[in-house]
Design an enzyme around this catalytic site. Structure first.
Site, PDB file in Angstrom:
ATOM      1  N   GLU A   1       0.882  -1.178   0.000  1.00  0.00           N
ATOM      2  CA  GLU A   1       0.000   0.000   0.000  1.00  0.00           C
ATOM      3  C   GLU A   1       0.910   1.216   0.000  1.00  0.00           C
ATOM      4  OE1 GLU A   1      -3.065   0.069  -0.444  1.00  0.00           O
ATOM      5  OE2 GLU A   1      -3.526  -2.047  -0.130  1.00  0.00           O
TER       6      GLU A   1
ATOM      7  N   CYS B   1      -2.515   8.586   2.768  1.00  0.00           N
ATOM      8  CA  CYS B   1      -2.203   8.208   1.391  1.00  0.00           C
ATOM      9  C   CYS B   1      -3.406   8.515   0.499  1.00  0.00           C
ATOM     10  CB  CYS B   1      -1.761   6.763   1.295  1.00  0.00           C
ATOM     11  SG  CYS B   1      -2.910   5.641   2.018  1.00  0.00           S
TER      12      CYS B   1
END
Ligand code: UN1
Length: 498
Positions: free
Chosen positions: A252, A286
Site C-alpha cells: 500500500e 495516502c
C-alpha cells in the site's frame, strides 16, 4: 516538565522482552517536541530470530484452531478496544498528532475491522467446481501461509496494522508487527489487547525498529508473507526482495488523489469535501485530496475565495484540544519537505492563495505545524500536480471540460483514490469508469475508506501491486489455495489430454 519516561520492551511471542541490542530510540510528541513519549528498543536480527522461533511453534497450534474459534479472539479484542477507546485515542493523538476526534474515528476503525474479520471466520470461502469426469469432485479451499511480517506506517498507527493483523490471524497465520518508529505505541497496544483477548502465546509479536530492521523482516527466509504500508520508493525495494525470495507481498504505497469539481457540483458539499479531504489529518493520508481539478465556470473564483477564507479559519494546533481541526506534521524534517514543495510550486508559477508557511508563535513553536495551504494556477505537469506531498497542501488545477478533467486526474503515476462532484449521474458513472484508481468517490472526498465486505482498499499503478486490504479481498494476501480432487469412481480415470 518531563518527569518519568517509559522504556518500552518488545512483545516477543506473547511476553515483554528487552531487545538484545540494549539500544533504544526516542519518540517525541509532534505537537510538543519537549514531550518525550517513550524509549523504544532498536530490535535486531537476534530478536527477530527469536520471534520467528516462537511464531513457528504458535503457527502449528493456531492454524488448526477452527476459524470460528479464532474469531472469538477478534470479537473479544473488539470489545476491549471499545472499552479502552478513549485511552487508545489519546495515545494515538499524542504520537501521530491527529485531532482527537479523528483518533477516536481511527480506533473505531480498528473495532470495525476486528468485527468484520471475526465474521469472516465463519466463511473464508473456497470454491467448488465441475469435474471433466464422472464421479469426481473438485473443491478448492484456502489455507494459511505461515508467519506474516507486517510493516506499518505512522499516519494510521492503529487502523492500518489492524487491517493487516485481522485478516492474517483469522486465516490462521501468525504475525510479527513492526510499527513505524514515528508512531510505535499504538501498534504495541493493539497486540497487547489481542493477548488480553486470549490470543495464544506466540501468535503475535511486536518488534520496534527503524527501516533497516524492517529490511531484516522482509529478508527473513521463514517469514512467508510481507505486508507493508509506506512510500512507493520503499515498496519497490521490498517487492524486489520478495520477488527474489518468491514471497507473497502486499503493498500500500503513495497517492496523488484528486477531486474533480464539475460546473454543476453542489458547491456547499464540495467546499466541505475539499477541506476535509485536503486538510483532514493535516493531509497526511495516502488518500488525502492533494489536487482540486476544477472546471472553469461562473462560480470558480467565488468558490475559491470561500475555500480560502474557510481554510484560513481552520484551527491548527495540538490534537488533544477538542477544538483543533488540523494537527502537526509528524516530524520537523517532514514539515521541511512539505514546505519545499510549496516553495518550488511558487517558483514554477503557482499562486499561493493561502498558507505556505511554517506556523510559529506560542503553541506553534512547540510542534511541527504548517499552515493549510492552497496553491492555484497549477499546470498538470508541474511538480505539485504530480508528486505526493503528504501534507496540508492543495494544488488547484483549473480545466475547461469533463474530458480534460479526467485526463488530468489520471495524469499521475499513482492510482489510489479519485473523486468527482457532479449532479449528472451519467458523468459521474463515466468518471467512475475512466478513473485509473483503486477507489472512486462520487460526491464525497477521497478519504474515508471503510474496511468491511466489499470495501477493498488499495491502488492501481504505482500505488501498489494489485493486492487489497479491507474487504473479503484482503484474505487473498493471507491465504493460499489448495485444490482437492475426490475421485469416487473406483477406477483410474484420465482427464482429456489431447
Ligand atoms: C492511509 O492513509 O494509509 O480512507 C490509509 C482513508 C482511511 C485510510 C487511509 N480510512 O482515508
Amino acid at each position: 516538565m518531563q518527569t518519568t519516561v517509559t522504556t518500552y520492551k518488545n512483545i516477543l511471542g506473547g511476553t515483554q522482552k528487552e531487545s538484545a541490542s540494549k539500544d533504544f530510540f526516542e519518540k517525541y510528541n509532534p505537537a510538543d517536541k519537549t514531550e518525550l513519549l517513550g524509549k523504544f528498543p532498536k530490535s535486531n536480527q537476534k530478536d527477530l530470530d527469536e520471534a520467528v522461533g516462537e511464531a513457528k511453534k504458535a503457527f502449528e497450534v493456531w492454524r488448526y484452531t477452527p476459524a470460528p474459534k479464532r474469531a472469538e479472539v477478534l470479537y473479544r479484542a473488539a470489545q476491549i478496544t471499545l472499552d479502552e477507546k478513549e485511552e487508545l485515542a489519546q495515545i494515538l493523538t499524542k504520537e501521530a498528532g491527529k485531532p482527537i476526534a479523528e483518533a477516536r474515528g481511527e480506533i473505531q476503525e480498528v473495532i470495525d475491522t476486528y468485527l468484520f474479520f471475526a465474521g469472516e471466520g465463519r466463511r473464508i470461502y473456497g470454491l467448488t467446481g465441475q469435474s471433466e469426469l464422472q464421479n469426481k469432485s473438485i473443491i478448492t479451499i484456502r489455507q494459511p501461509i505461515g508467519i506474516c511480517g507486517l510493516i506499518s506506517a505512522w499516519n494510521f498507527p492503529s487502523a492500518v496494522p489492524s487491517w493487516k493483523i485481522a485478516p492474517a490471524l483469522i486465516s490462521g497465520n501468525v504475525v510479527i508487527l513492526k510499527p513505524s518508529k514515528d508512531a510505535p505505541m499504538s501498534g504495541y497496544k493493539l497486540v497487547e489487547n489481542l493477548y488480553k483477548a486470549g490470543l495464544p502465546k506466540g501468535c503475535a509479536s511486536v518488534l520496534f525498529g527503524s527501516g533497516e530492521f524492517g529490511d531484516l523482516i522482509v529478508r527473513h527466509p521463514d517469514i512467508k508473507v510481507i505486508s507493508i504500508t509506506g512510500s512507493t520508493e520503499v515498496g519497490k525495494m521490498v517487492y524486489e526482495t520478495c520477488g527474489r525470495m518468491l514471497k507473497k507481498c502486499a503493498l500500500e504505497l503513495g497517492g496523488k488523489n484528486a477531486i474533480i469539481a464539475l460546473e454543476d457540483a453542489n458547491q456547499d458539499l464540495l467546499l466541505e469535501g475539499v477541506l476535509w479531504g485536503a486538510f483532514g489529518t493535516a493531509g497526511q493520508r495516502c488518500t488525502s485530496t492533494s489536487r482540486l481539478i476544477i472546471q472553469r465556470s461562473s462560480w470558480t473564483d467565488s468558490f475559491l475565495e470561500k475555500l480560502v477564507s474557510t481554510a484560513e479559519k481552520l484551527i491548527v494546533g495540538n490534537g488533544l484540544n477538542e477544538k483543533t481541526q488540523v494537527g502537526p506534521l509528524i516530524t520537523a524534517s517532514h514539515r521541511d519537505t512539505v514546505h519545499g514543495f510549496t516553495e518550488r510550486a511558487k517558483k514554477e508559477g503557482g499562486k499561493v492563495l493561502c498558507g505556505g508557511r511554517v506556523l510559529t508563535g506560542s503553541e506553534h513553536d512547540k510542534g511541527n505545524f504548517y499552515e493549510p495551504t492552497i496553491i492555484t494556477d497549477i499546470k498538470p505537469n508541474m511538480e505539485l500536480a504530480c508528486s505526493e506531498v503528504f501534507g496540508p497542501v492543495l494544488a488547484v488545477i483549473p480545466v475547461n471540460n469533463f474530458e480534460e478533467a479526467i485526463n488530468v486526474a489520471n495524469n499521475v503515476e499513482y492510482g489510489l483514490s479519485l473523486s468527482i462532484y457532479t449532479k449528472d449521474i451519467n458523468l459521474a458513472m463515466q468518471a467512475a469508469d475512466k478513473f485509473e484508481s483503486g477507489i472512486v468517490y462520487i460526491n464525497a472526498p477521497t478519504i474515508g475508506a471503510e474496511c468491511g465486505g466489499a470495501a477493498a482498499f488499495g491502488g492501481w499503478k504505482n500505488t501498489g501491486n494489485g493486492t487489497r486490504e479491507g474487504g473479503v479481498m484482503a484474505l487473498d494476501t493471507y491465504t493460499q489455495y489448495k485444490t482437492i480432487y475426490i475421485d469416487y469412481s473406483n477406477k483410474l480415470q484420465r482427464a482429456q489430454i489431447d
